[in-house]
Motif scaffolding. Sequence first.
Motif, PDB file in Angstrom:
ATOM      1  N   PRO A 269      50.164  44.776  44.186  1.00  0.00           N
ATOM      2  CA  PRO A 269      50.140  43.511  43.429  1.00  0.00           C
ATOM      3  C   PRO A 269      49.309  42.410  44.082  1.00  0.00           C
ATOM      4  O   PRO A 269      48.553  41.707  43.397  1.00  0.00           O
ATOM      5  N   ILE A 270      49.409  42.243  45.407  1.00  0.00           N
ATOM      6  CA  ILE A 270      48.633  41.185  46.051  1.00  0.00           C
ATOM      7  C   ILE A 270      47.145  41.487  45.953  1.00  0.00           C
ATOM      8  O   ILE A 270      46.320  40.581  45.761  1.00  0.00           O
ATOM      9  N   GLN A 271      46.769  42.748  46.030  1.00  0.00           N
ATOM     10  CA  GLN A 271      45.368  43.128  45.883  1.00  0.00           C
ATOM     11  C   GLN A 271      44.892  42.902  44.453  1.00  0.00           C
ATOM     12  O   GLN A 271      43.778  42.403  44.222  1.00  0.00           O
ATOM     13  N   THR A 272      45.713  43.258  43.484  1.00  0.00           N
ATOM     14  CA  THR A 272      45.350  43.089  42.080  1.00  0.00           C
ATOM     15  C   THR A 272      45.051  41.631  41.751  1.00  0.00           C
ATOM     16  O   THR A 272      44.104  41.327  41.000  1.00  0.00           O
ATOM     17  N   HIS A 273      45.833  40.720  42.318  1.00  0.00           N
ATOM     18  CA  HIS A 273      45.669  39.304  42.000  1.00  0.00           C
ATOM     19  C   HIS A 273      44.605  38.611  42.848  1.00  0.00           C
ATOM     20  O   HIS A 273      43.902  37.718  42.365  1.00  0.00           O
ATOM     21  N   ALA A 274      44.479  39.010  44.114  1.00  0.00           N
ATOM     22  CA  ALA A 274      43.605  38.279  45.023  1.00  0.00           C
ATOM     23  C   ALA A 274      42.154  38.743  44.977  1.00  0.00           C
ATOM     24  O   ALA A 274      41.230  37.926  45.070  1.00  0.00           O
ATOM     25  N   ILE A 275      41.926  40.038  44.858  1.00  0.00           N
ATOM     26  CA  ILE A 275      40.560  40.567  44.964  1.00  0.00           C
ATOM     27  C   ILE A 275      39.614  39.987  43.912  1.00  0.00           C
ATOM     28  O   ILE A 275      38.491  39.577  44.247  1.00  0.00           O
ATOM     29  N   PRO A 276      39.983  39.901  42.638  1.00  0.00           N
ATOM     30  CA  PRO A 276      39.034  39.336  41.662  1.00  0.00           C
ATOM     31  C   PRO A 276      38.625  37.899  41.990  1.00  0.00           C
ATOM     32  O   PRO A 276      37.443  37.547  41.860  1.00  0.00           O
ATOM     33  N   PHE A 277      39.569  37.057  42.419  1.00  0.00           N
ATOM     34  CA  PHE A 277      39.219  35.682  42.796  1.00  0.00           C
ATOM     35  C   PHE A 277      38.259  35.680  43.983  1.00  0.00           C
ATOM     36  O   PHE A 277      37.282  34.927  44.017  1.00  0.00           O
ATOM     37  N   ALA A 278      38.548  36.518  44.977  1.00  0.00           N
ATOM     38  CA  ALA A 278      37.701  36.560  46.162  1.00  0.00           C
ATOM     39  C   ALA A 278      36.295  37.054  45.830  1.00  0.00           C
ATOM     40  O   ALA A 278      35.306  36.539  46.352  1.00  0.00           O
ATOM     41  N   LEU A 279      36.206  38.046  44.950  1.00  0.00           N
ATOM     42  CA  LEU A 279      34.889  38.549  44.554  1.00  0.00           C
ATOM     43  C   LEU A 279      34.086  37.485  43.800  1.00  0.00           C
ATOM     44  O   LEU A 279      32.852  37.482  43.844  1.00  0.00           O
ATOM     45  N   ASP A 280      34.775  36.573  43.140  1.00  0.00           N
ATOM     46  CA  ASP A 280      34.105  35.481  42.434  1.00  0.00           C
ATOM     47  C   ASP A 280      33.704  34.342  43.364  1.00  0.00           C
ATOM     48  O   ASP A 280      33.149  33.333  42.907  1.00  0.00           O
ATOM     49  N   GLY A 281      34.001  34.484  44.655  1.00  0.00           N
ATOM     50  CA  GLY A 281      33.614  33.466  45.609  1.00  0.00           C
ATOM     51  C   GLY A 281      34.612  32.333  45.765  1.00  0.00           C
ATOM     52  O   GLY A 281      34.318  31.332  46.431  1.00  0.00           O
ATOM     53  N   GLU A 282      35.787  32.461  45.167  1.00  0.00           N
ATOM     54  CA  GLU A 282      36.796  31.403  45.247  1.00  0.00           C
ATOM     55  C   GLU A 282      37.525  31.447  46.592  1.00  0.00           C
ATOM     56  O   GLU A 282      37.701  32.504  47.197  1.00  0.00           O
ATOM     57  N   ASP A 283      37.961  30.285  47.068  1.00  0.00           N
ATOM     58  CA  ASP A 283      38.901  30.258  48.180  1.00  0.00           C
ATOM     59  C   ASP A 283      40.253  30.754  47.672  1.00  0.00           C
ATOM     60  O   ASP A 283      40.640  30.474  46.530  1.00  0.00           O
ATOM     61  N   VAL A 284      40.964  31.496  48.514  1.00  0.00           N
ATOM     62  CA  VAL A 284      42.210  32.131  48.095  1.00  0.00           C
ATOM     63  C   VAL A 284      43.311  31.825  49.103  1.00  0.00           C
ATOM     64  O   VAL A 284      43.104  31.910  50.318  1.00  0.00           O
ATOM     65  N   MET A 285      44.488  31.468  48.594  1.00  0.00           N
ATOM     66  CA  MET A 285      45.686  31.366  49.420  1.00  0.00           C
ATOM     67  C   MET A 285      46.662  32.410  48.907  1.00  0.00           C
ATOM     68  O   MET A 285      47.196  32.278  47.803  1.00  0.00           O
ATOM     69  N   GLY A 286      46.869  33.455  49.689  1.00  0.00           N
ATOM     70  CA  GLY A 286      47.717  34.558  49.264  1.00  0.00           C
ATOM     71  C   GLY A 286      49.051  34.560  49.984  1.00  0.00           C
ATOM     72  O   GLY A 286      49.106  34.476  51.220  1.00  0.00           O
TER      73      GLY A 286
ATOM     74  N   LYS B 166      42.610  29.320  44.897  1.00  0.00           N
ATOM     75  CA  LYS B 166      43.425  30.033  43.926  1.00  0.00           C
ATOM     76  C   LYS B 166      44.662  30.544  44.657  1.00  0.00           C
ATOM     77  O   LYS B 166      44.558  31.280  45.634  1.00  0.00           O
ATOM     78  N   ARG B 167      45.829  30.130  44.207  1.00  0.00           N
ATOM     79  CA  ARG B 167      47.064  30.534  44.871  1.00  0.00           C
ATOM     80  C   ARG B 167      47.592  31.809  44.238  1.00  0.00           C
ATOM     81  O   ARG B 167      47.789  31.877  43.022  1.00  0.00           O
ATOM     82  N   VAL B 168      47.837  32.795  45.082  1.00  0.00           N
ATOM     83  CA  VAL B 168      48.340  34.089  44.630  1.00  0.00           C
ATOM     84  C   VAL B 168      49.654  34.354  45.355  1.00  0.00           C
ATOM     85  O   VAL B 168      49.701  34.415  46.575  1.00  0.00           O
TER      86      VAL B 168
END
Length: 440
Positions: A27-44, A206-208
């Motif tokens: 689940p954490i990969q499903t939600h975080a990877i697309p945002f990261a690939l788009d260049g967004e900062d991510v808080m997981g 993007k908060r995941v």
Amino acid sequence: MNLFEEMGLPGPLVKKLALMGITEPTPIQTHAIPFALDGEDVMGLAQTGTGKTAAFGLPLLAKLMEEPGKPAPKAVRSLILAPTRELAGQIRDTLLPLVKDTPIKVALVVGGASIGAQIKRMQMGTDVLVATPGRLLDLLDRRALSLSDTRFLVLDEADQMLDLGFIHALRKIAGLLPSTRQTMLFSATMPKQMEEIAGSYLTHPKRVQVSPPGKAADKVTQGVHFIAKAAKGDLLVELLDKHREELALVFARTKHGSDKLARKLEQAGYAVAAIHGNKSQGQRERALRAFRDGEVRVLVATDVAARGLDIPDVKHVYNFDLPNVPENYVHRIGRTARAGRDGAAVAFCAPDEMGELKDIQKVMKMTIPVLSGRAWEELPDPKAAPSGRGGPRRGRGGAKGGGGQGQAHGHGAGQPDQAQGRPRRRRRGGGGGGARKQAA
């Protein structure tokens, strides 16, 4: 096409995952990877053992594959910071199979290892540097590397970096990084100070969050024994005897306490090792390897190992001493029930640890089931005004000696060692002198 391909990960990475038997993201990969690939900062935010390393590692490697060329001498194209040597090594070991047969280089710099060899390793630069904050600053002070070309920053287990006092190091490192970069912050818990850190390091992140902070893995069975401090060792031996062939991880609060407990278990006939901050990197790696290979069945550790151990076969976790940072309990018991397996986490609670237990249950949002004994009355704050009673009160957990019922019987013990953080509470009814405090 599997879900990793649908996310947009490059084909070579997807194939390597398939060869490793990984075809479905967590689940954490499903939600975080697309945002990261788009260049967004991510808080997981996710509990331990849910695949956070791949959640930031896969998009990071995908980005590097898109950028041809080699790193300049001493340059670091991407930086991953971790709080402990064990976790940093685990991250490196997770990434290496994914970069096999590619030009991407992954380097590791941590304390406890030869700084000369690390300086030499960094002369050619690296694509991915996995580091602990202290050793990274050592290398920066020696001008052994540069962060001016670093485009990607990952802070893994950021809450523990705060617990270990790395906040000033993180601020200094951040000031040496380019302002134009992608930052990902991953953590298992979200203490109040983390919001401040996130605001300082992340830009419109993007908060995941796939599980509530403080929630243990679903397949961990928990329980607590209310027991006098002096009786803990005998109870531990009794419980370990029931599963001698299974791997057990035992957490103690101090370095001295870890070594003392390991000697007791060795005398009881167990193949045991201890790891803590006073052990060299080589000693820690050998102990972990022996534990992973089953040559050692019991590993005694301080919290230095709570985040970095990823050994799926760990069936039992014993909190011999309760942590004085309640979130660390979550990370400790997260060392079992990994990769979908079942596991058991058992806590020992002495009279002076009732405050810690109360804090842990508040963070967990649950009452931990009682395995033996009765809850002790929480000890009064020693700074509070005296109650006027004529002597120390005894706890409710047992008879005159201070032990609990059933297996939690025994006599009172001296004041425990002190750990980093807030002062330890005194126990009722006398007690010997405490040992000198030791950091984990």
